[in-house]
Design a protein around this motif. Structure first.
Motif, mmCIF file in Angstrom:
data_model
loop_
_atom_site.group_PDB
_atom_site.id
_atom_site.type_symbol
_atom_site.label_atom_id
_atom_site.label_comp_id
_atom_site.label_asym_id
_atom_site.label_seq_id
_atom_site.Cartn_x
_atom_site.Cartn_y
_atom_site.Cartn_z
ATOM 1 N N GLN A 18 0.851 -1.164 -0.150
ATOM 2 C CA GLN A 18 0.061 0.107 -0.088
ATOM 3 C C GLN A 18 0.793 1.107 0.068
ATOM 4 O OE1 GLN A 18 -3.521 -0.160 0.182
ATOM 5 N NE2 GLN A 18 -3.273 -2.322 0.111
ATOM 6 N N HIS A 19 0.237 2.364 -0.464
ATOM 7 C CA HIS A 19 0.943 3.631 -0.140
ATOM 8 C C HIS A 19 0.243 4.752 -0.297
ATOM 9 C CE1 HIS A 19 0.553 3.466 -4.727
ATOM 10 N NE2 HIS A 19 0.676 4.735 -4.587
ATOM 11 N N PHE A 20 0.707 5.999 0.108
ATOM 12 C CA PHE A 20 -0.036 6.938 0.218
ATOM 13 C C PHE A 20 0.918 8.304 0.403
ATOM 14 C CE2 PHE A 20 0.131 5.873 4.755
ATOM 15 C CZ PHE A 20 0.274 7.104 5.222
ATOM 16 N N GLU A 29 9.295 8.588 12.669
ATOM 17 C CA GLU A 29 8.661 7.250 12.548
ATOM 18 C C GLU A 29 7.444 7.044 12.933
ATOM 19 O OE1 GLU A 29 10.323 2.701 13.199
ATOM 20 O OE2 GLU A 29 11.482 4.399 13.805
ATOM 21 N N VAL A 30 7.064 7.690 14.358
ATOM 22 C CA VAL A 30 5.776 7.818 14.964
ATOM 23 C C VAL A 30 4.680 8.307 14.210
ATOM 24 C CG1 VAL A 30 4.730 8.497 16.984
ATOM 25 C CG2 VAL A 30 6.843 7.782 17.395
ATOM 26 N N ASP A 31 5.177 9.543 13.738
ATOM 27 C CA ASP A 31 4.139 10.073 12.406
ATOM 28 C C ASP A 31 3.866 9.160 11.282
ATOM 29 O OD1 ASP A 31 4.146 12.453 14.140
ATOM 30 O OD2 ASP A 31 6.005 13.122 12.807
ATOM 31 N N ALA A 32 4.886 8.483 10.834
ATOM 32 C CA ALA A 32 4.425 7.558 9.845
ATOM 33 C C ALA A 32 3.547 6.540 10.306
ATOM 34 C CB ALA A 32 5.895 6.892 9.513
ATOM 35 N N ILE A 33 3.915 5.750 11.394
ATOM 36 C CA ILE A 33 2.928 4.696 11.830
ATOM 37 C C ILE A 33 1.507 5.163 12.312
ATOM 38 C CG2 ILE A 33 2.616 3.155 13.826
ATOM 39 C CD1 ILE A 33 5.758 3.053 14.061
ATOM 40 N N HIS A 34 1.357 6.351 12.843
ATOM 41 C CA HIS A 34 0.013 6.847 13.183
ATOM 42 C C HIS A 34 -0.747 7.040 11.596
ATOM 43 C CE1 HIS A 34 0.611 7.967 17.517
ATOM 44 N NE2 HIS A 34 1.434 7.121 17.077
ATOM 45 N N SER A 35 0.248 7.663 10.666
ATOM 46 C CA SER A 35 -0.577 8.159 9.409
ATOM 47 C C SER A 35 -0.864 6.770 8.635
ATOM 48 C CB SER A 35 0.337 9.066 8.602
ATOM 49 O OG SER A 35 0.695 10.148 9.302
ATOM 50 N N HIS A 39 -4.826 5.510 7.223
ATOM 51 C CA HIS A 39 -4.757 5.175 5.920
ATOM 52 C C HIS A 39 -5.342 3.865 5.880
ATOM 53 C CE1 HIS A 39 -3.563 3.821 1.886
ATOM 54 N NE2 HIS A 39 -4.075 5.335 1.539
ATOM 55 N N ALA A 40 -4.900 2.901 6.433
ATOM 56 C CA ALA A 40 -5.182 1.405 6.360
ATOM 57 C C ALA A 40 -6.805 1.325 6.854
ATOM 58 C CB ALA A 40 -4.385 0.614 7.249
ATOM 59 N N PHE A 41 -6.933 1.918 7.873
ATOM 60 C CA PHE A 41 -8.444 1.877 8.478
ATOM 61 C C PHE A 41 -9.216 3.382 8.497
ATOM 62 C CE2 PHE A 41 -5.708 -1.483 10.046
ATOM 63 C CZ PHE A 41 -6.559 -2.728 9.670
ATOM 64 N N PRO A 42 -9.506 3.939 7.573
ATOM 65 C CA PRO A 42 -10.160 5.373 7.568
ATOM 66 C C PRO A 42 -11.267 5.620 8.206
ATOM 67 C CG PRO A 42 -10.213 4.422 5.325
ATOM 68 C CD PRO A 42 -9.467 3.490 6.097
ATOM 69 N N LEU A 48 -4.311 4.460 15.689
ATOM 70 C CA LEU A 48 -3.410 4.356 17.038
ATOM 71 C C LEU A 48 -3.721 5.713 17.589
ATOM 72 C CD1 LEU A 48 -0.180 2.666 15.508
ATOM 73 C CD2 LEU A 48 -2.345 1.562 16.519
ATOM 74 N N ALA A 49 -3.580 5.722 19.053
ATOM 75 C CA ALA A 49 -3.610 7.136 19.718
ATOM 76 C C ALA A 49 -2.412 7.778 19.306
ATOM 77 C CB ALA A 49 -3.698 6.599 21.230
ATOM 78 N N ALA A 50 -2.746 9.120 19.415
ATOM 79 C CA ALA A 50 -1.829 10.183 18.954
ATOM 80 C C ALA A 50 -0.660 10.148 19.852
ATOM 81 C CB ALA A 50 -2.103 11.565 18.831
#
Length: 75
Positions: A18-20, A29-35, A39-42, A48-50
């Motif tokens: 997947q990509h966006f 890295e935390v921003d990437a995981i949260h984003s 994206h995966a579950f809009p 995930l909690a911020a």
């Protein structure tokens, strides 16, 4: 004034690539995981909690089937 930078984010969701793209002033890295979880579950509560720590975010992402997250500045 801060300038928004476009980032390309790539990941696997249950083994499927997947990509966006994401605009941000800075990206970690935390921003990437949260984003990626957003994206995966809009439309779900699986995001995930911020305030998650890096290790907690990694564990929760793996539990959701999100792996191999990477990103780079989009040119």
């Amino acid at each position: 004034m801060s300038e928004l930078i476009p980032y390309a984010v790539h990941y696997l969701l249950d083994g499927v690539r997947q990509h966006f793209f994401k605009l941000a002033v800075k990206f970690s890295e935390v921003d990437a995981i949260h984003s990626t979880s957003a994206h995966a579950f809009p439309q779900h509560e699986f995001q995930l909690a911020a305030h998650s720590s890096l290790e907690t975010a990694r564990i929760e992402a793996r539990q959701l089937g999100i792996t191999q997250i990477r990103w780079n500045e989009a040119v």
